[in-house]
Design a protein around this motif. Sequence first.
Motif, short mmCIF file in Angstrom:
data_model
loop_
_atom_site.label_atom_id
_atom_site.label_comp_id
_atom_site.label_asym_id
_atom_site.label_seq_id
_atom_site.Cartn_x
_atom_site.Cartn_y
_atom_site.Cartn_z
N GLU A 145 0.84 -1.20 0.00
CA GLU A 145 0.00 0.00 0.00
C GLU A 145 0.87 1.25 0.00
OE1 GLU A 145 -3.83 -1.99 2.27
OE2 GLU A 145 -2.93 -0.17 3.10
N ASN A 154 -0.30 -3.86 8.99
CA ASN A 154 -1.08 -2.66 9.27
C ASN A 154 -1.76 -2.09 8.03
OD1 ASN A 154 -0.79 -2.20 12.15
ND2 ASN A 154 1.39 -1.92 11.73
N ARG A 156 -4.39 -0.88 5.32
CA ARG A 156 -5.66 -0.19 5.54
C ARG A 156 -6.77 -0.67 4.64
NH1 ARG A 156 -2.70 5.69 5.87
NH2 ARG A 156 -2.01 5.55 8.04
N THR A 157 -6.43 -1.42 3.60
CA THR A 157 -7.48 -1.97 2.74
C THR A 157 -8.31 -2.96 3.54
OG1 THR A 157 -6.12 -1.68 0.76
CG2 THR A 157 -7.92 -3.27 0.62
N THR A 158 -9.63 -2.83 3.44
CA THR A 158 -10.52 -3.67 4.24
C THR A 158 -11.57 -4.34 3.35
OG1 THR A 158 -12.07 -1.84 4.65
CG2 THR A 158 -10.29 -2.17 6.24
N GLY A 170 -10.18 0.45 -0.33
CA GLY A 170 -8.79 0.77 -0.04
C GLY A 170 -7.98 0.99 -1.29
#
Length: 396
Positions: A145, A154, A156-158, A170
Amino acid sequence: MPASTPRPGGPDPIDLLAVGELLTEEERLIQATVRRFADDRIRPQIADWFERGAFPVRELAPELGKLGLLGMHLDGYGCAGASAVAYGVACLELEAADSGLRSFVSVQGSLAMRAIHAFGSEEQKQQWLPDLAAGRAIGCFALTEPDFGSDPANMRTTARRKGEDWVLSGSKMWITNGSEADVAVVWAQTEQGVRGFLVPRGARGFTATDVHGKLSLRASVTSELAFDEVLLPANAVLPGVSGLRGPLSCLNEARYGILWGTVGAARDCYQAALEYAKGRVQFGRPIAAFQLTQEKLVEMALELEKAYLVAWRIGRLKEEGRARPAHVSFGKLNNVRTALEIARSARTVLGANGITTAYPVLRHANNLESVLTYEGTSEIHTLILGEAITGEAAYQ
């Protein structure tokens, strides 16, 4: 490895220790076949592709598939089921032509296809693997990312549940083949931990934008992927794994290809420097006759052979089922660093000519700057080896 012009009865100047003799007949045949393809199909055009920042993915993929190079180390579904060393020597010859070519094959086979092969359902395997192996379809692998490269935990794409479906949101960065991919293997945070999802080209809310202005891996498609509430069916998730074990195991396969491929880039630079030195005349004689030039060439030859032996040994360990991630990190860290130093030294032998696309050395050096940091930076591989040596994790 190809020979230069050895003295009668002397060693091959490109393979002083005859490491190539450690390969089986089948492995040498695969190496020769891939080398011919690279010589005939890639080398005449690679300087132009690099200069223009172009790579004809759709044109080359079926040709690579016909040779059996896409997912060649996987079994079934149209894959060749080749040995680890056979796959390694193929990567060596591909990267001797250009890192972008080897990178395409690695991403297609060791990342996208390997993820589906190892963790996909039978339906997913039947849907995607035969076309990916044949080059009729292109795949990419989306883990990195913009703000999380070495720290994927960690991300952040969900992906969240919406009834039986999933909603993916994301972004991912530095994704090889991204804008060309028919299917993207995307890793995202879920309530069950990190999961992999198969996102088809054209899914609503999924966009891919190519990265321009690159000074490295120019003959390669690099993209940023964005997922704006992408609705995916329940069967889009890879059912066979959860957590970072999935993507990291795929990265280990790609790193294995790199530790072989960089030997090819190093060989190409060394051979270019040797041939140039024998033909370039200064002060009335070839610069190969000067002591300082010979010192550079000898250092290149020594490090090249050591890197080749490292790759061969790790390949045999892999075939025996004894290779561990630390072994692959050893090879990736050592061989990329070695190749980059050889490329830089070769450039000095060529002088000003070395900065042009007429010779491969600075193109390789620029590419290797990316190879040095992708699939795990030197720092990460140093810490993997540090943990293997001391038993202490020092990542934080």
